[in-house]
Design a protein around this motif. Structure first.
Motif, PDB file in Angstrom:
ATOM      1  N   UNK A  80       0.838  -1.204   0.000  1.00 37.87           N
ATOM      2  CA  UNK A  80       0.000   0.000   0.000  1.00 37.87           C
ATOM      3  C   UNK A  80       0.868   1.247   0.000  1.00 37.87           C
ATOM      4  N   UNK A  81       1.923   1.223   0.803  1.00 38.31           N
ATOM      5  CA  UNK A  81       2.795   2.388   0.847  1.00 38.31           C
ATOM      6  C   UNK A  81       3.515   2.567  -0.482  1.00 38.31           C
ATOM      7  N   UNK A  84       0.900   3.625  -2.935  1.00 34.93           N
ATOM      8  CA  UNK A  84       0.456   4.935  -2.454  1.00 34.93           C
ATOM      9  C   UNK A  84       1.475   6.019  -2.725  1.00 34.93           C
ATOM     10  N   UNK A  85       2.729   5.638  -2.724  1.00 37.86           N
ATOM     11  CA  UNK A  85       3.781   6.620  -3.008  1.00 37.86           C
ATOM     12  C   UNK A  85       3.629   7.155  -4.437  1.00 37.86           C
ATOM     13  N   UNK A  88       0.808   9.582  -4.361  1.00 38.32           N
ATOM     14  CA  UNK A  88       1.162  10.839  -3.714  1.00 38.32           C
ATOM     15  C   UNK A  88       2.117  11.662  -4.574  1.00 38.32           C
ATOM     16  N   UNK A  89       2.961  10.982  -5.318  1.00 39.70           N
ATOM     17  CA  UNK A  89       3.897  11.720  -6.171  1.00 39.70           C
ATOM     18  C   UNK A  89       3.192  12.457  -7.301  1.00 39.70           C
TER      19      UNK A  89
ATOM     20  N   UNK B  10       7.127  20.221  -7.236  1.00 33.81           N
ATOM     21  CA  UNK B  10       5.999  19.294  -7.052  1.00 33.81           C
ATOM     22  C   UNK B  10       6.129  18.488  -5.761  1.00 33.81           C
ATOM     23  N   UNK B  11       6.094  19.199  -4.645  1.00 34.39           N
ATOM     24  CA  UNK B  11       6.316  18.562  -3.344  1.00 34.39           C
ATOM     25  C   UNK B  11       5.143  17.632  -2.998  1.00 34.39           C
ATOM     26  N   UNK B  12       5.462  16.464  -2.460  1.00 33.76           N
ATOM     27  CA  UNK B  12       4.430  15.524  -2.011  1.00 33.76           C
ATOM     28  C   UNK B  12       3.782  16.071  -0.743  1.00 33.76           C
ATOM     29  N   UNK B  13       2.481  15.900  -0.626  1.00 35.54           N
ATOM     30  CA  UNK B  13       1.766  16.422   0.541  1.00 35.54           C
ATOM     31  C   UNK B  13       2.301  15.820   1.837  1.00 35.54           C
ATOM     32  N   UNK B  16       0.534  12.765   3.102  1.00 34.84           N
ATOM     33  CA  UNK B  16       0.322  11.686   2.131  1.00 34.84           C
ATOM     34  C   UNK B  16       0.495  10.278   2.714  1.00 34.84           C
ATOM     35  N   UNK B  17       1.586   9.998   3.454  1.00 36.91           N
ATOM     36  CA  UNK B  17       1.738   8.620   3.951  1.00 36.91           C
ATOM     37  C   UNK B  17       0.558   8.173   4.823  1.00 36.91           C
ATOM     38  N   UNK B  20      -2.578   7.646   2.226  1.00 40.78           N
ATOM     39  CA  UNK B  20      -2.525   6.450   1.377  1.00 40.78           C
ATOM     40  C   UNK B  20      -2.354   5.183   2.212  1.00 40.78           C
ATOM     41  N   UNK B  21      -1.936   5.337   3.445  1.00 48.85           N
ATOM     42  CA  UNK B  21      -1.806   4.180   4.322  1.00 48.85           C
ATOM     43  C   UNK B  21      -3.099   3.850   5.062  1.00 48.85           C
ATOM     44  N   UNK B 651       2.118  19.953  -9.065  1.00 45.56           N
ATOM     45  CA  UNK B 651       1.299  18.737  -8.977  1.00 45.56           C
ATOM     46  C   UNK B 651      -0.060  19.029  -8.377  1.00 45.56           C
TER      47      UNK B 651
END
Lengths: 152, 768, 300
Positions: A80-81, A84-85, A88-89, B10-13, B16-17, B20-21, B651
């Motif tokens: 998932x990570x 998910x990465x 997020x990217x 384009x910095x990731x939020x 985010x982890x 999405x986790x 992004x």
């Protein structure tokens, strides 16, 4: 009534009502990644795997989990990570509320389909609604994720 | 401030982890075990008086903590609109009222130990209604014999032309020049009426909130909201208790799009907790979110536009009739944007913008991304497209002759000057992307299908000028990391991250050195909230100001520690050192030293407001394919070029744009709202209200044409709302170019096109 | 939300049948629709322990267990080869993969929902239903009986004969995974055309129209014949209005779709040519012509 099943790879027991819905049961058992976005089986937020197949946990009786393998995002943490990465990217997770169900179906697709093209990806994931992203970033992320080994 | 490392990247939020986790970071995930379940009994009638409500039996049911009716709540009216006080929206609400004003209006609040207990008790409440004639047709609502709000304690706090004795929530006019005589002299004219329905924001996380009393007996409210500070005030009004008794906390929220700029659900658990002392939680079902929430204002807009022989636009006349429904949340303000953010897209000699906002016995409306501009731009841009078609001029060329340019003063936009505007560049870039020259107006594909292209422009604002306040507080901690406390609301958009990007560049530090603390009204500085496209522009400026004053304080403190004059020193983000000399001290050491023997906090607290609201601009172009027989439409391609000033995070700006366009496509092609004769809304689930899936949005391609806005942080303007405005007029025109059928009431359906293309097939005819 | 006091997963059809005789019980198929019903029952009978989830194929027919999921229909190579990919076509627009992994063919057919793609499709194939009590009956007959009359019975299987017919399926939908606004399945066997229309919005039914042999061979006769079949076909149906469209529009669409599907079938080879009729099998399921054209679009 009492049921036994595998939750994220571990044998578990649960005391349920005959009409308990799987979604409510797994949330109660700590799998808070599983969300509810509608009551009509339309949104895909509640996607879990039953014996490795993606299903809508809002539409599965908990009693049916007896003897089956139930998997939620909590049970696929590394995958998932990683997937998910990629999301997020692209900035594609946005509010994140649909992300767990979406990722569950992406990971299921990866197992079921062999190098799907864009139309096949869209069709497989059509049951996962997202209101934030407009879907383009998700598609970019999924394509990059599926091609990750080629990308290096 | 050194080189920009994060602004423009384009910095990731930052969250985010977690997202999405699937981490438990949303309201429902955080609610304590044992919260009372709160539900609302809703009216089956569009308009009725509660004659009797008998809860005796229900109250005795096992597991029931309390049942409240109109007799149990304060009698002071308030508004649920999350706006700056004094709100332009009228005070026309009670938590529970004896008069119910739409199908779904609240009748009673039931709180109990479980869903089942509450559901059972709800069935036992006996309500006797006196049915009243409803006002369902918004075209007939003004000066209707039936009043939606006849009550004496209705009040309007602002001069918006409201009059409850006329079913008017607002009314007004704004004009410049003699529109009528100029239009009369125009060689070509279009006069048409356009209709946008009450679309739902349909964020994936429905309305929800929970409350509990804290150690000090104060009401703590954890809510999925865009406006924590407004929630505090509104709850104080609704419960008639001091604001000091309330604390509001915003966790991660699962989308808002304006829906959560109205306090739709918070009052119910709040009053339960306040009266029972017990934690209480409400979670709206999707059904409730569809029938009793805060959707877009339905608007019918009459537009008159005229041009001369050369295609020079002379005048625009707009009249908007807006349906606020049963209550006036955002009614007086959304309507303004329907003219003020459509007419200024063009240079004209004269304009007129008049409007009425009426009460009806339908679901109350609220704020939805675009906030009236969406409806106005659909109307004005469609009328302009129709005018261009009428004079056989390419609508791109027509716009190039008439569009607003950088430096223009915009009379219909409060006389503001467009200091940053690359609309012309957006147009040429979009035309290039879609291949406009080759594709305009249509191409027969030879297989029973025809493709057409269409164009539209849009603008919005960046914050509400002279009203909105963005604030941040920033402090240095030991080891020299910063805490950035914000009062705005990240609702998935990524503003926590964007503000941290700005702060990191201002402080010349790493992004990881900025900890962002999202909103808690006890801790965060006051911010009006995340709406009106304000956060990047306004709160971003507050970040810049706070960083500037913090840098000064760092130098001052370093001078004290180094025993020299601060004018000798410079700060590079890591160290403070003498420009010409040997002395230096690291930020880490400063951070640690201030924890001992120190009398001045190394913290800065800044607010920002803006006298102007610089518009972002954009162009959208659509290519559709229509089945010439069935009328089925497929969106093939959608291109957009946006001028949002400096792009802080490409992004996130891109995804904002793609997402807004996705919602715009939804309202244009799929999302319908219909009512029964009795006033019941039929699209009351995702089974009936069709959000576009990933198979329904075609291909959306986005580029930017950045301008530089001198009043914005790093030159930035807004992007959150403008992006929903172009799909409706662009797709409608593309469809018209393919079929010669101009649809003026959304959504555009296959049936409307089939009827338009083949009227002879209906009635007694048939296709062959 | 459905409520029940007891859950039983019978291990024999007889046990299931006896349980379902009780008025206070309800049979759960995929649970997709059932869970939305606001009803209270004593017993939920779960048929998932009876081995009814599967498709058996022999020389003569397909036997599809009632608990077979829509996804299994969608991806079954044999079924899709035999019937020109219509099982993929009639399922792939239904909500999403997760939904189709849950929804069962038994639930679709037993429910006899007006919007059912599956019922529309199967009616064009002259399918049969096998009931535990009462044996085998034509699906058309079963579909025409009100649901209340067969309520206390167990649908065991769907049977489809391999009779060499060709078939084509097409719907019009307001959004890609919405219910159909109109569903149309046309099959051809020898000189007989079988036309099934669902989502009118009433439940699907089918009619048979004979080929006009006299017209055969004349200039443009195929187009004329397709028009005739469409016109004749539409007369056999009534059309109503709902949120998705008016009865008038449905009538227009019905004529258009029947005509198009008939033309499509006329252009195809005879029985036994299988997937050779201009289609190819993709790695992830069968490919339909609409997929093909969309892919070509994307290559632009």
């Amino acid at each position: 009534m009492k049921i036994q099943f595998q939750l994220n790879g571990k044998p578990v027991q649960a005391e349920i009502q005959p009409d308990t819905i799987l979604l409510d049961l797994v949330r109660k058992m700590g799998c808070k990644s599983v969300k509810r976005g509608c009551e009509t089986s339309n949104c895909g937020l509640c996607t879990v795997w039953m014996d490795e197949k993606p299903v809508l946990s809002c539409s599965v009786l908990a009693a049916r989990a007896e003897g089956r393998r139930i998997t939620t995002l909590e049970g696929l943490e590394k995958e998932a990570q990683e997937a998910g990465r990629y999301l997020a990217e692209e900035g594609g997770e946005q509010c994140g509320f649909c992300s767990p169900g979406f990722l569950m179906n992406v990971l299921a697709m990866e197992r079921e389909l062999d190098s799907p093209d864009e139309e096949e990806i869209k069709e497989y994931l059509a049951g996962n609604l997202c209101r934030c992203s407009g879907y383009m970033s998700q598609l970019r992320a999924v394509k990059r994720y599926l091609n990750r080994r080629k990308e290096g | 401030m050194g080189e920009k490392r994060y602004v423009g990247a384009p910095v990731v939020k930052k969250d985010a982890p977690s997202l999405v986790g699937g981490r438990p970071v949303y309201t429902e995930d955080l609610a304590p075990e044992g919260c009372l379940v709160v539900k609302v009994l809703r009216s089956p009638y569009a308009h009725a008086l509660i004659q009797r409500i008998d809860c005796q039996e229900a109250r005795k049911m096992p597991g029931i903590a309390c049942i409240l009716t109109w007799e149990d709540v304060p009698g002071k009216r308030f508004t649920m609109a999350g706006q700056t006080y004094p709100e332009p929206s009228p005070y026309d609400r009670l938590i529970l009222d004896r008069r119910v004003r739409f199908v779904g209006d609240a009748v009673a609040i039931i709180a109990g130990e479980s869903n089942q207990a509450v559901d059972k008790a709800m069935k036992r409440i006996k309500v006797t209604y006196q049915e009243l004639d409803p006002v369902l047709d918004f075209r007939a609502a003004k000066d209707h014999a039936v009043l939606v709000h006849p009550e004496d304690n209705w009040k309007s706090l602002a001069p918006v032309g409201a009059d409850n004795r006329r079913n008017l929530c607002a009314s007004g006019i704004d004009e410049k020049g003699d529109v009528d005589s100029i239009l009369a002299s125009c060689a070509h004219k279009v006069e048409q009426t356009y209709h946008v329905k009450a679309n739902q924001q349909a964020m994936m996380e429905t309305f929800r909130a929970y409350s509990y009393l804290d150690t000090y007996g104060r009401l703590n409210m954890v809510a999925s909201t865009q406006v924590p500070f407004h929630v505090r005030r509104i709850l104080a009004h609704a419960l008639d208790i001091p604001k000091s008794k309330i604390r509001v906390i915003k966790p991660r929220i699962g989308g808002g799009f304006g829906a959560k700029q109205t306090v739709v659900a918070e009052v119910y658990p709040a009053i339960v907790t306040w009266l029972t002392g017990k934690p209480a939680q409400i979670i709206y079902s999707r059904y409730e979110s569809q029938i009793a929430s805060s959707p877009r204002h339905e608007m019918e807009i009459r537009v008159r536009v005229g041009c001369d022989q050369e295609g020079i636009l002379k005048a625009i006349d707009v009249y908007t009739l807006s349906n606020t429904g049963a209550y006036g949340e955002h009614g007086p303000t959304t309507v303004g944007l329907s003219g003020h953010k459509s007419i200024p897209l063009y240079r004209t000699e004269a304009f007129r913008f008049a409007y009425d906002v009426v009460y009806t016995n339908r679901m109350s409306s609220g704020a939805y991304r675009g906030y009236g501009a969406t409806q106005g731009i659909f109307a004005v841009e469609s009328a302009v497209n129709e005018l261009a078609d009428q004079i056989h001029m390419d609508p791109v060329a027509f716009r190039e002759k008439n569009m607003v340019r950088q430096g223009d003063v915009m009379p219909a936009y409060y006389g503001e000057q467009a200091m940053s505007c690359t609309l012309n560049q957006c147009m040429s870039q979009a035309a290039e992307m879609i291949g406009w020259k080759e594709k305009f107006p249509c191409r027969d594909m030879g297989n029973g299908k025809v493709r057409g292209v269409g164009v539209a422009m849009a603008m919005q604002g960046s914050a509400i000028s002279g009203v909105d306040v963005g604030s941040v507080a920033m402090k240095i901690n030991d080891d020299g990391f910063y805490t950035l406390m914000v009062g705005c609301s990240d609702m998935g958009t990524g503003c926590d991250t964007i503000l941290a990007q700005m702060a990191a560049d201002c402080m010349d530090c790493d992004l990881e050195d900025i900890v962002v603390h999202g909103t808690d009204t006890d801790i965060s500085p006051y911010d009006s909230g995340s709406y009106a496209s304000s956060t990047t522009y306004l709160t971003g400026m507050a970040v810049m100001k706070a960083c500037e004053s913090l840098r000064e304080k760092i130098l001052k403190k370093a001078a004290q520690y180094l025993n020299c004059d601060e004018a000798e020193l410079e700060f590079d983000g890591r160290k403070v050192r003498q420009v010409k000399g040997e002395k230096e001290i690291s930020l880490k050491d400063i951070g640690n030293q201030i924890m001992c023997n120190n009398e001045e906090a190394l913290a800065a607290w800044e607010s920002h407001t803006s006298p102007i609201s610089p518009p972002p601009f954009m162009v959208g172009m659509a290519e559709v394919e229509v089945d010439k027989e069935t009328g089925e439409v497929e969106l093939i391609d959608y291109v957009a070029v946006v001028d949002c000033g400096t792009v802080i995070n490409p992004n996130l700006a891109r995804v904002q744009t793609e997402g807004g366009i996705g919602q715009g496509i939804g309202m244009t092609l799929y999302e319908d709202v219909t009512y029964t004769e009795k006033g019941q809304m039929l699209e009351n689930s995702f089974m009936q209200y069709k959000l576009p899936t990933r198979q329904d949005v075609g291909k959306v391609r986005v580029e930017f044409a950045p301008s530089y806005e001198p009043s914005g942080p790093f030159g930035a303007k807004s992007i959150g709302e403008i992006v929903i405005n172009t799909p409706a007029p662009a797709i409608a025109s593309a469809v018209c170019h393919a079929t010669r059928v101009q649809v003026r009431e959304l959504p555009i359906t296959a049936e409307k096109l089939c009827r338009g293309m083949h009227p002879e097939w209906f009635g007694h005819g048939s296709p062959t | 939300m459905i409520q029940a006091k007891e859950y039983v997963r019978p291990s024999s059809l007889e046990e299931a049948y006896q349980l379902c005789r009780r008025r206070s019980s309800v049979v759960a198929g995929g649970m997709m629709w059932l869970k939305m019903e606001n009803i209270q029952k004593q017993t939920i009978i779960d048929l998932s322990g009876l081995g009814l989830a599967g498709i058996e194929e022999d020389e003569e027919q397909f036997r599809i267990g009632a608990m077979t999921t829509l996804r299994m229909l969608e991806t079954h190579p044999g079924l899709n080869q035999e019937f020109d990919g219509i099982f993929r076509e009639c399922t792939r627009h239904i909500v999403g993969v997760q939904f189709r992994n849950g929804a069962t063919v038994g639930g679709s057919i037993y429910g006899r929902f007006g919007f059912s793609d599956i019922l529309t499709c199967l009616l064009a194939l002259d399918a049969y239903v096998e009931l535990y009590y009462g044996g085998v009956m034509p699906l058309a007959q079963f579909a025409a009986i009100p649901r209340s009359i067969t309520e206390r019975n167990i649908l065991v299987r769907i049977l489809i004969k391999k009779d060499g017919r060709r078939a084509a399926y097409r719907t019009v939908r307001r959004a890609s995974t919405d219910f159909p606004l109109l569903a149309c399945c046309v099959a051809k066997k020898g000189g007989q055309w079988q036309i099934s229309l669902g989502a009118r919005p009433q439940r699907a039914k089918a009619v048979v129209i004979s080929e006009n042999e006299e017209s055969c061979g004349a200039e443009g006769w195929e187009e004329q014949e397709a028009i005739r079949i469409a016109k004749e076909g539409v007369k056999a149906f009534s059309f109503g209005s709902n949120l998705r469209g008016s009865g008038e529009y449905r009538r227009v669409l019905a004529e258009l779709l029947i005509r198009r599907l008939a033309r499509q079938l006329q252009g195809q080879g005879e029985a036994g040519s299988g997937m050779g009729s201009g289609r190819e099998q993709s790695k992830n399921g069968t490919m339909t012509e609409s997929d093909q054209s969309r892919k070509e679009d994307n290559r632009r």
